[in-house]
Each structure stands twice: as structure tokens, then as C-alpha cells.
Scaffold this motif. Structure first.
Motif, PDB file in Angstrom:
ATOM      1  N   LYS A  91       0.837  -1.193   0.000  1.00 29.18           N
ATOM      2  CA  LYS A  91       0.000   0.000   0.000  1.00 29.18           C
ATOM      3  C   LYS A  91       0.874   1.245   0.000  1.00 29.18           C
ATOM      4  N   ALA A  92       0.444   2.238  -0.786  1.00 31.48           N
ATOM      5  CA  ALA A  92       1.100   3.541  -0.797  1.00 31.48           C
ATOM      6  C   ALA A  92       0.083   4.586  -0.381  1.00 31.48           C
ATOM      7  N   SER A  93       0.531   5.578   0.397  1.00 30.78           N
ATOM      8  CA  SER A  93      -0.375   6.642   0.828  1.00 30.78           C
ATOM      9  C   SER A  93       0.406   7.936   0.949  1.00 30.78           C
ATOM     10  N   CYS A  94      -0.348   9.054   1.052  1.00 30.44           N
ATOM     11  CA  CYS A  94       0.270  10.373   1.109  1.00 30.44           C
ATOM     12  C   CYS A  94      -0.297  11.147   2.287  1.00 30.44           C
ATOM     13  N   THR A  95       0.532  11.987   2.877  1.00 31.76           N
ATOM     14  CA  THR A  95       0.087  12.782   4.015  1.00 31.76           C
ATOM     15  C   THR A  95      -0.986  13.796   3.644  1.00 31.76           C
ATOM     16  N   CYS A  96      -1.160  14.060   2.352  1.00 32.05           N
ATOM     17  CA  CYS A  96      -2.206  14.995   1.942  1.00 32.05           C
ATOM     18  C   CYS A  96      -3.597  14.408   2.157  1.00 32.05           C
ATOM     19  N   GLY A  97      -3.686  13.090   2.314  1.00 34.46           N
ATOM     20  CA  GLY A  97      -4.958  12.428   2.536  1.00 34.46           C
ATOM     21  C   GLY A  97      -5.780  12.209   1.287  1.00 34.46           C
ATOM     22  N   LEU A  98      -5.233  12.566   0.135  1.00 33.55           N
ATOM     23  CA  LEU A  98      -5.974  12.453  -1.120  1.00 33.55           C
ATOM     24  C   LEU A  98      -5.511  11.296  -1.989  1.00 33.55           C
ATOM     25  N   PHE A  99      -4.528  10.536  -1.499  1.00 32.68           N
ATOM     26  CA  PHE A  99      -3.964   9.473  -2.338  1.00 32.68           C
ATOM     27  C   PHE A  99      -3.694   8.224  -1.518  1.00 32.68           C
ATOM     28  N   THR A 100      -4.258   7.127  -1.972  1.00 33.35           N
ATOM     29  CA  THR A 100      -3.900   5.798  -1.491  1.00 33.35           C
ATOM     30  C   THR A 100      -3.956   4.862  -2.684  1.00 33.35           C
ATOM     31  N   ALA A 101      -3.092   3.882  -2.708  1.00 38.46           N
ATOM     32  CA  ALA A 101      -3.077   2.937  -3.825  1.00 38.46           C
ATOM     33  C   ALA A 101      -2.468   1.634  -3.352  1.00 38.46           C
ATOM     34  N   THR A 102      -2.816   0.550  -4.010  1.00 40.59           N
ATOM     35  CA  THR A 102      -2.230  -0.754  -3.731  1.00 40.59           C
ATOM     36  C   THR A 102      -1.563  -1.271  -4.982  1.00 40.59           C
ATOM     37  N   ALA A 103      -0.537  -2.057  -4.802  1.00 42.16           N
ATOM     38  CA  ALA A 103       0.222  -2.623  -5.923  1.00 42.16           C
ATOM     39  C   ALA A 103       0.708  -4.006  -5.541  1.00 42.16           C
ATOM     40  N   GLY A 104       1.218  -4.726  -6.531  1.00 39.40           N
ATOM     41  CA  GLY A 104       1.624  -6.102  -6.304  1.00 39.40           C
ATOM     42  C   GLY A 104       2.807  -6.262  -5.372  1.00 39.40           C
ATOM     43  N   ASP A 105       3.699  -5.267  -5.322  1.00 40.24           N
ATOM     44  CA  ASP A 105       4.843  -5.331  -4.420  1.00 40.24           C
ATOM     45  C   ASP A 105       5.235  -3.914  -4.027  1.00 40.24           C
ATOM     46  N   ARG A 106       6.237  -3.827  -3.157  1.00 39.72           N
ATOM     47  CA  ARG A 106       6.590  -2.517  -2.612  1.00 39.72           C
ATOM     48  C   ARG A 106       7.198  -1.600  -3.674  1.00 39.72           C
TER      49      ARG A 106
END
Length: 208
Positions: free
Chosen positions: A161-176
Motif C-alpha cells: 500500500k502507498a499513501s500520502c500525508t495529503c490524505g488524497l492518495f492511497t493505492a495498492t500494488a503487487g509489491d513494494r
């Protein structure tokens, strides 16, 4: 001023760059679809891929590092910068004791806070005493707003999972690695939006 490092086919070239040159480079990068990332020190990284005669591709980059990097963008410092930028016009004037201070409306910065902002090249003034944030300050604020993180998959999970402190972005991917790539694309999108949306008065002051 900034230290400019250009990565090209022959190696690297270093020099100095003004705010106006930095802004011109960032605007050109946006038009060409290059990647832009703000750095927490108040600089910027521009990256792109170039096709070679051999049919291969090569990575190219330009790094702008401020001569007075932002060592630590504290919450208090960020609030001061936002006040100057959002509640203007800000002026550089003398107070009742004859000390030079920044005034924004009815708010008066202390002489010490004023001196700190100027010494760290976070603000600039024109011949009329009008105060503005420098590109160093703006880029540092941008980077702090969009700090992205990636996490390892949990037990039994198949995605990072990737996320941002802005609170407007989260995403998942197959690996880091893939998650980091998505996070970097988000930072680049936000930086391109920042450059595109700079107010005409700001760009005029920088390029004057």
C-alpha cells in the motif's frame, strides 16, 4: 540561489541557478511531460527519459538544491509561511522600536522571526518592501504536504500500500517497488499542478 546539477550523456555538470531559471525549467518540464518532484530541503528534481541512437533509452535529470536548504520545516515555521502567503499583502517595515519586521495585516512578526526567515532565504522583498515566499519555501511546503509512504504486505496479503500525508492518495500494488512507483507518480502530479497553478503575481515577482 540554487546549485544546479545536470545529468547528461557525458556525465554531470554543476553550476548555479536563480529562482527565475528554476521556475523556467519547471514550467518547461511541465509542458514536456517530464517528472518533477519537490524536495524537503526546498529544491526540485526534474527527470525524463531520452531515446538514444542505439535504440536504448537513457535517464536524464536536473537537480536544484537551495544554497540555504531548509534544515527542518517545523509546524510553527510552516504556519508562519502560510500566513505570509495566504493573508497578504505582507510588508517589510520598521516597528515602533525601529526594528525591521514583517507585517501581515494586523499581525507583526518578531524581529527575531523576521531575521530568521530572511537569513534562511525563505522570503524575499522587492523595492517597495513587499514580502513574498521564495521558491525554496514554496517547494519545501509542497514536499512536506505530500510525504508518501509504502508498506510491506501483511501476512497473507498480496499487495503493498502507498499513501500520502495529503490524505488524497492511497493505492495498492503487487509489491513494494510498484507501490513506491505509484507514490512517486502522485508526487510528480502534485508538483506539476503546483507549477501550473502558481499565481501570475508570483511568477512575475520571481522573473522580475
Amino acid at each position: 540561489m540554487f546549485r544546479e546539477t545536470v545529468v547528461h550523456a557525458g556525465g554531470t555538470t554543476e553550476g548555479t541557478a536563480s529562482e527565475a531559471h528554476l521556475l523556467m525549467t519547471l514550467r518547461r518540464a511541465v509542458r514536456r511531460g517530464y517528472g518533477i518532484e519537490a524536495t524537503r530541503e526546498g529544491g526540485a528534481l526534474v527527470t525524463w527519459t531520452r531515446a538514444e541512437y542505439s535504440g536504448q533509452t537513457a535517464e536524464r535529470a536536473v537537480l536544484f538544491a537551495p544554497q540555504k536548504p531548509v534544515a527542518a520545516l517545523t509546524e510553527a515555521l510552516a504556519q508562519d509561511l502560510h500566513l505570509i502567503n495566504d493573508m497578504g499583502p505582507a510588508k517589510y517595515e520598521e516597528n515602533a522600536q525601529g526594528r525591521r519586521v514583517i507585517r501581515v495585516g494586523f499581525l507583526e512578526f518578531s524581529p527575531m522571526a523576521t531575521a530568521h526567515l530572511r537569513a534562511r532565504q525563505m522570503v524575499a522583498t522587492d523595492q517597495h518592501g513587499t514580502v513574498r515566499l521564495t521558491m525554496t519555501a514554496r517547494l519545501s511546503l509542497l514536499a512536506a504536504k505530500h510525504l508518501t509512504t509504502t508498506t510491506e504486505p501483511g501476512i497473507g496479503a498480496v499487495a503493498s500500500k502507498a499513501s500520502c500525508t495529503c490524505g488524497l492518495f492511497t493505492a495498492t500494488a503487487g509489491d513494494r517497488d510498484a507501490a513506491r512507483h505509484l507514490a512517486r507518480l502522485h508526487r510528480q502530479d502534485m508538483a506539476a499542478e503546483f507549477v501550473t497553478n502558481l499565481a501570475p503575481a508570483v511568477t512575475a515577482a520571481i522573473t522580475a
